[in-house]
Enzyme design. Structure first.
Site, PDB file in Angstrom:
ATOM      1  CD  GLU A  47      -3.162  -0.895   0.351  1.00  0.00           C
ATOM      2  OE1 GLU A  47      -3.237   0.133  -0.368  1.00  0.00           O
ATOM      3  OE2 GLU A  47      -4.032  -1.778   0.365  1.00  0.00           O
ATOM      4  CG  ASP A  69      -8.319  -0.295  -0.752  1.00  0.00           C
ATOM      5  OD1 ASP A  69      -7.105  -0.197  -0.449  1.00  0.00           O
ATOM      6  OD2 ASP A  69      -8.764  -1.252  -1.416  1.00  0.00           O
TER       7      ASP A  69
END
Length: 151
Positions: A47, A69
């Site tokens: 991420e 997200d």
């Protein structure tokens, strides 16, 4: 200041395990897609890497709308956690070491260069760019799961 939209996602099969990241940068009608991965990593590292690699593409300070997200990434930026970890020598408020300090150090430097607004979106909920980034990240994960290398 140019306004750029960045969408990112990370993926990992096992945690740790093979992983990938995907990013989409959009400036006006121009769009750039990036992806990569690692053989042994974690979801949070992927991420973070997606955000870092996307921001590294910008050649000048920009106004950035970042959509992810990842609560880990979004909250650590918007709630100031990462800056606090850095100020305490990469120690969290609970006195435990902050994970991924190498990547956070890079990301915090990039955040100083750009004016970044962070938007969290629910994953796997039909957001078109998030779904695209997820597909790219999963494809990279599969490459690394099978012993391949990212392109």
């Amino acid at each position: 200041m140019k306004r750029v939209e960045i969408f990112t996602d990370g993926s990992c099969s096992g945690n740790p395990g093979p992983g990938g990241w995907g990013a989409v940068l959009r400036y006006g009608s121009h769009e750039k897609r990036l992806s990569g991965g690692e053989r042994e990593t974690t979801n949070n590292r992927m991420e973070l890497t997606g955000v870092i690699e996307a921001l590294r593409q910008l050649r000048e300070p920009c106004e950035v709308i970042l959509t992810s997200d990842s609560r880990y990434v979004c909250d650590a930026i918007t709630k100031g956690w990462a800056i606090g970890w850095q100020k305490r020598g990469w120690i969290k408020a609970d006195k435990k070491p902050a994970l991924n300090s190498d990547l956070w150090e890079i990301l915090l430097g990039l955040l100083e260069t750009h004016h970044v607004t962070v938007n969290w979106v629910k994953g796997h909920a039909g957001h078109p760019e998030n779904e695209l980034c997820d597909r790219m990240a999963v494809a990279e994960t599969e490459k690394h799961k099978n012993g391949g290398t990212a392109t």
